[in-house]
Design a protein around this motif. Structure first.
Motif, PDB file in Angstrom:
ATOM      1  N   UNK A   1     -14.978  -0.897  33.441  1.00  0.00           N
ATOM      2  CA  UNK A   1     -15.981  -0.040  34.084  1.00  0.00           C
ATOM      3  C   UNK A   1     -16.566   1.008  33.147  1.00  0.00           C
ATOM      4  N   UNK A   2     -16.052   1.139  31.934  1.00  0.00           N
ATOM      5  CA  UNK A   2     -16.649   2.087  30.989  1.00  0.00           C
ATOM      6  C   UNK A   2     -18.129   1.776  30.813  1.00  0.00           C
ATOM      7  N   UNK A   3     -18.959   2.821  30.709  1.00  0.00           N
ATOM      8  CA  UNK A   3     -20.397   2.542  30.613  1.00  0.00           C
ATOM      9  C   UNK A   3     -20.842   2.243  29.186  1.00  0.00           C
ATOM     10  N   UNK A   4     -20.044   2.638  28.183  1.00  0.00           N
ATOM     11  CA  UNK A   4     -20.394   2.350  26.791  1.00  0.00           C
ATOM     12  C   UNK A   4     -19.192   2.617  25.901  1.00  0.00           C
ATOM     13  N   UNK A   5     -19.133   1.897  24.784  1.00  0.00           N
ATOM     14  CA  UNK A   5     -18.092   2.082  23.780  1.00  0.00           C
ATOM     15  C   UNK A   5     -18.767   2.154  22.419  1.00  0.00           C
ATOM     16  N   UNK A   6     -18.373   3.132  21.602  1.00  0.00           N
ATOM     17  CA  UNK A   6     -18.878   3.228  20.227  1.00  0.00           C
ATOM     18  C   UNK A   6     -17.689   3.379  19.290  1.00  0.00           C
ATOM     19  N   UNK A   7     -17.637   2.539  18.267  1.00  0.00           N
ATOM     20  CA  UNK A   7     -16.516   2.499  17.338  1.00  0.00           C
ATOM     21  C   UNK A   7     -17.005   2.847  15.940  1.00  0.00           C
ATOM     22  N   UNK A   8     -16.466   3.919  15.385  1.00  0.00           N
ATOM     23  CA  UNK A   8     -16.834   4.369  14.038  1.00  0.00           C
ATOM     24  C   UNK A   8     -15.755   3.928  13.059  1.00  0.00           C
ATOM     25  N   UNK A   9     -16.118   3.097  12.100  1.00  0.00           N
ATOM     26  CA  UNK A   9     -15.189   2.525  11.107  1.00  0.00           C
ATOM     27  C   UNK A   9     -13.820   2.230  11.726  1.00  0.00           C
ATOM     28  N   UNK A  10     -13.795   1.416  12.793  1.00  0.00           N
ATOM     29  CA  UNK A  10     -12.541   1.206  13.518  1.00  0.00           C
ATOM     30  C   UNK A  10     -11.539   0.366  12.732  1.00  0.00           C
ATOM     31  N   UNK A  11     -10.273   0.696  12.895  1.00  0.00           N
ATOM     32  CA  UNK A  11      -9.203  -0.167  12.397  1.00  0.00           C
ATOM     33  C   UNK A  11      -9.039  -1.309  13.392  1.00  0.00           C
ATOM     34  N   UNK A  12      -9.145  -2.540  12.920  1.00  0.00           N
ATOM     35  CA  UNK A  12      -8.934  -3.686  13.801  1.00  0.00           C
ATOM     36  C   UNK A  12      -7.609  -4.375  13.523  1.00  0.00           C
ATOM     37  N   UNK A  13      -7.099  -4.219  12.310  1.00  0.00           N
ATOM     38  CA  UNK A  13      -5.845  -4.870  11.914  1.00  0.00           C
ATOM     39  C   UNK A  13      -5.120  -3.923  10.963  1.00  0.00           C
ATOM     40  N   UNK A  14      -4.194  -3.129  11.492  1.00  0.00           N
ATOM     41  CA  UNK A  14      -3.569  -2.070  10.711  1.00  0.00           C
ATOM     42  C   UNK A  14      -2.485  -2.546   9.735  1.00  0.00           C
ATOM     43  N   UNK A  15      -1.614  -3.491  10.137  1.00  0.00           N
ATOM     44  CA  UNK A  15      -0.521  -3.877   9.223  1.00  0.00           C
ATOM     45  C   UNK A  15      -0.955  -4.253   7.809  1.00  0.00           C
ATOM     46  N   UNK A  16      -2.003  -5.083   7.611  1.00  0.00           N
ATOM     47  CA  UNK A  16      -2.375  -5.394   6.229  1.00  0.00           C
ATOM     48  C   UNK A  16      -2.893  -4.197   5.440  1.00  0.00           C
ATOM     49  N   UNK A  17      -3.440  -3.199   6.126  1.00  0.00           N
ATOM     50  CA  UNK A  17      -3.879  -1.981   5.446  1.00  0.00           C
ATOM     51  C   UNK A  17      -2.667  -1.252   4.869  1.00  0.00           C
ATOM     52  N   UNK A  18      -1.608  -1.135   5.674  1.00  0.00           N
ATOM     53  CA  UNK A  18      -0.392  -0.476   5.181  1.00  0.00           C
ATOM     54  C   UNK A  18       0.240  -1.274   4.052  1.00  0.00           C
ATOM     55  N   UNK A  19       0.277  -2.604   4.189  1.00  0.00           N
ATOM     56  CA  UNK A  19       0.892  -3.422   3.138  1.00  0.00           C
ATOM     57  C   UNK A  19       0.120  -3.316   1.824  1.00  0.00           C
ATOM     58  N   UNK A  20      -1.210  -3.285   1.933  1.00  0.00           N
ATOM     59  CA  UNK A  20      -2.034  -3.159   0.719  1.00  0.00           C
ATOM     60  C   UNK A  20      -1.865  -1.788   0.085  1.00  0.00           C
ATOM     61  N   UNK A  21      -1.710  -0.775   0.907  1.00  0.00           N
ATOM     62  CA  UNK A  21      -1.606   0.594   0.410  1.00  0.00           C
ATOM     63  C   UNK A  21      -0.251   0.865  -0.246  1.00  0.00           C
ATOM     64  N   UNK A  22       0.828   0.326   0.331  1.00  0.00           N
ATOM     65  CA  UNK A  22       2.177   0.638  -0.137  1.00  0.00           C
ATOM     66  C   UNK A  22       2.752  -0.415  -1.066  1.00  0.00           C
ATOM     67  N   UNK A  23       2.241  -1.651  -0.967  1.00  0.00           N
ATOM     68  CA  UNK A  23       2.801  -2.723  -1.768  1.00  0.00           C
ATOM     69  C   UNK A  23       4.149  -3.178  -1.218  1.00  0.00           C
ATOM     70  N   UNK A  24       4.661  -4.261  -1.768  1.00  0.00           N
ATOM     71  CA  UNK A  24       5.925  -4.824  -1.271  1.00  0.00           C
ATOM     72  C   UNK A  24       7.084  -3.842  -1.441  1.00  0.00           C
ATOM     73  N   UNK A  25       7.115  -3.155  -2.575  1.00  0.00           N
ATOM     74  CA  UNK A  25       8.195  -2.206  -2.827  1.00  0.00           C
ATOM     75  C   UNK A  25       8.158  -1.034  -1.850  1.00  0.00           C
ATOM     76  N   UNK A  26       6.962  -0.504  -1.647  1.00  0.00           N
ATOM     77  CA  UNK A  26       6.809   0.620  -0.725  1.00  0.00           C
ATOM     78  C   UNK A  26       7.153   0.247   0.708  1.00  0.00           C
ATOM     79  N   UNK A  27       6.741  -0.946   1.127  1.00  0.00           N
ATOM     80  CA  UNK A  27       7.052  -1.396   2.479  1.00  0.00           C
ATOM     81  C   UNK A  27       8.558  -1.581   2.663  1.00  0.00           C
ATOM     82  N   UNK A  28       9.215  -2.127   1.652  1.00  0.00           N
ATOM     83  CA  UNK A  28      10.665  -2.332   1.728  1.00  0.00           C
ATOM     84  C   UNK A  28      11.397  -0.992   1.818  1.00  0.00           C
ATOM     85  N   UNK A  29      10.926  -0.029   1.021  1.00  0.00           N
ATOM     86  CA  UNK A  29      11.543   1.297   1.062  1.00  0.00           C
ATOM     87  C   UNK A  29      11.336   1.948   2.426  1.00  0.00           C
TER      88      UNK A  29
END
Length: 253
Positions: free
Chosen positions: A122-150
């Motif tokens: 029932x919302x009359x409108x939605x506006x999304x500014x640079x929305x995150x659609x898939x967060x896990x790969x963003x964290x993995x790319x940012x931290x790398x395998x070592x950072x994620x393991x830590x």
């Protein structure tokens, strides 16, 4: 007129809210969802508020759990908590006479808004500014395998902020894995706009391209504004103005 409120929306946790209303009565309100480590007083929210008021639309901005003046340690933040807060805010607006509610979400707030919109046709409108659609790969790319393991082994991630270091539980990442945002987007019924900078250094522009393709809305009910050269913060004045104006026009039309 602006009124500051404290609401108990979930588990007796205080949510800090500012409701700005135009002169005279209105049944329309837009709920503004800020980004990760931002607040209800973000530049986007503060700029949109008077523009909406000038169109006789109330603007309601609030702080997510662990942000701004709302309760909760930031370390225990999850998408689930923020989604519960947002749904509680929509109910509160409806209960207070705002029968027409729109939703604006920025970055992480856009992620929250996608899932909220999927549940509220029932919302009359939605506006999304640079929305995150898939967060896990963003964290993995940012931290790398070592950072994620830590992060997983220690249970806490230290994040630099303008006010020092903050910590974030690994539960934040695990909670993200429960959600399929593209699947949720396919359920959205309200007219939806996506605005994204093509040079976004934080949320990949390709996520919004896929998000737009996932929307199952008529062509006149979905639009995407790609801004060449714009970064995540739309830091160039002309990019910021283009983004704000596009959202304003989408909401008011």
């Amino acid at each position: 007129m602006e009124k500051k409120l404290e609401l108990n929306l979930t588990d007796q946790q205080k949510t800090s809210v500012v409701l700005a209303t135009p002169e005279g009565s209105t049944s329309r309100a837009v709920l503004l969802c800020h980004g990760f480590m931002s607040s209800k007083e973000s530049e986007t929210n503060r700029t949109l508020t008077p523009r909406l008021l000038s169109k006789r639309i109330a603007a309601c901005r609030f702080d997510f759990f662990g942000h701004g003046e709302s309760d909760g340690p930031f370390s225990r933040l999850t998408l689930t908590q923020c989604l519960e807060q947002t749904e509680g805010m929509i109910r509160w607006l409806n209960e207070n006479g705002y029968t027409e509610v729109g939703l604006v979400g920025s970055s992480f707030g856009g992620l929250v808004a996608i899932h909220a919109a999927a549940k509220h046709p029932a919302l009359f409108a939605v506006a999304l500014k640079c929305p995150v659609s898939d967060y896990p790969p963003i964290w993995r790319a940012q931290l790398g395998e070592t950072g994620m393991s830590h992060w997983k082994e220690s249970g806490l991630l230290a994040i630099a902020t303008p006010h020092g270091k903050a910590r974030l539980d690994y539960a934040f990442y695990e909670d993200q894995l429960k959600y399929d945002t593209y699947r949720a987007a396919a359920q959205i019924k309200p007219p939806t706009l996506i605005v994204h900078g093509e040079a976004d250094e934080y949320v990949p522009f390709d996520q919004s391209l896929r998000l737009f393709d996932t929307l199952r809305l008529p062509n006149d009910q979905r639009e995407m504004e790609a801004i060449p050269g714009a970064n995540h913060e739309f830091s160039k004045p002309e990019d910021f103005e283009r983004m704000i104006t596009r959202i304003e026009k989408w909401i008011t039309k």
